[in-house]
Design a protein around this motif. Sequence first.
Motif, short mmCIF file in Angstrom:
data_model
loop_
_atom_site.label_atom_id
_atom_site.label_comp_id
_atom_site.label_asym_id
_atom_site.label_seq_id
_atom_site.Cartn_x
_atom_site.Cartn_y
_atom_site.Cartn_z
N PRO A 8 6.28 28.72 -26.80
CA PRO A 8 6.86 27.82 -25.81
C PRO A 8 6.37 28.13 -24.40
CG PRO A 8 8.46 29.46 -26.45
CD PRO A 8 7.26 29.67 -27.33
N THR B 164 12.98 19.09 -37.20
CA THR B 164 13.72 20.34 -37.34
C THR B 164 12.82 21.36 -38.03
OG1 THR B 164 14.70 19.53 -39.39
CG2 THR B 164 16.00 19.25 -37.39
N THR B 165 11.76 21.73 -37.33
CA THR B 165 10.78 22.68 -37.85
C THR B 165 10.63 23.85 -36.88
OG1 THR B 165 8.94 21.57 -36.75
CG2 THR B 165 9.48 20.82 -38.98
N ARG C 95 7.35 22.95 -23.63
CA ARG C 95 6.31 22.41 -24.50
C ARG C 95 5.76 23.57 -25.33
NH1 ARG C 95 1.64 21.15 -20.06
NH2 ARG C 95 1.06 23.31 -19.66
N MET C 96 5.27 23.24 -26.50
CA MET C 96 4.70 24.24 -27.38
C MET C 96 3.18 24.23 -27.24
SD MET C 96 7.34 25.60 -28.66
CE MET C 96 6.94 26.54 -30.10
N GLY D 237 13.42 14.70 -32.67
CA GLY D 237 12.39 15.72 -32.88
C GLY D 237 12.53 16.35 -34.25
N MET E 182 7.72 19.48 -26.79
CA MET E 182 8.84 19.60 -27.71
C MET E 182 9.72 18.37 -27.56
SD MET E 182 10.28 23.49 -27.66
CE MET E 182 11.79 23.17 -28.49
N LYS E 183 10.12 17.87 -28.69
CA LYS E 183 11.07 16.77 -28.67
C LYS E 183 12.38 17.30 -29.23
CE LYS E 183 11.62 11.96 -29.87
NZ LYS E 183 11.02 10.80 -30.55
N GLU E 184 13.45 17.17 -28.44
CA GLU E 184 14.75 17.70 -28.87
C GLU E 184 15.20 17.07 -30.17
OE1 GLU E 184 17.42 16.96 -25.64
OE2 GLU E 184 16.23 18.16 -24.25
N TRP E 185 15.84 17.86 -30.98
CA TRP E 185 16.33 17.38 -32.27
C TRP E 185 17.25 16.18 -32.10
CZ3 TRP E 185 17.91 22.81 -34.46
CH2 TRP E 185 16.75 23.57 -34.67
N ASN F 203 8.88 23.38 -33.58
CA ASN F 203 9.57 22.63 -32.54
C ASN F 203 10.82 23.39 -32.10
OD1 ASN F 203 9.71 20.22 -30.91
ND2 ASN F 203 11.47 19.60 -32.13
#
Length: 66
Positions: A40, A10-11, A34-35, A8, A1-4, A14
């Motif tokens: 998660p 916005t879906t 991580r997804m 990252g 996951m990449k933070e917004w 994520n």
Amino acid sequence: MKEWQHGGPTTLGNLAMLCAVHHRLVHHSLWEIRMVDGRPEFIPPSWIDHSRTPRRKPPPLLQPVG
């Protein structure tokens, strides 16, 4: 996951829903998320688990009495 906040997407893919306490913990500690297959996994910092074994849910905070 990449933070917004770090670019990252916005879906929903994520996104991990967390209460306020755990949200702050992830942002201010060495926990990672991580997804995997749309779910998660939470990876603890090495001071909690040297192998950094991914977890799908947190350990219970309270043990049942009796």
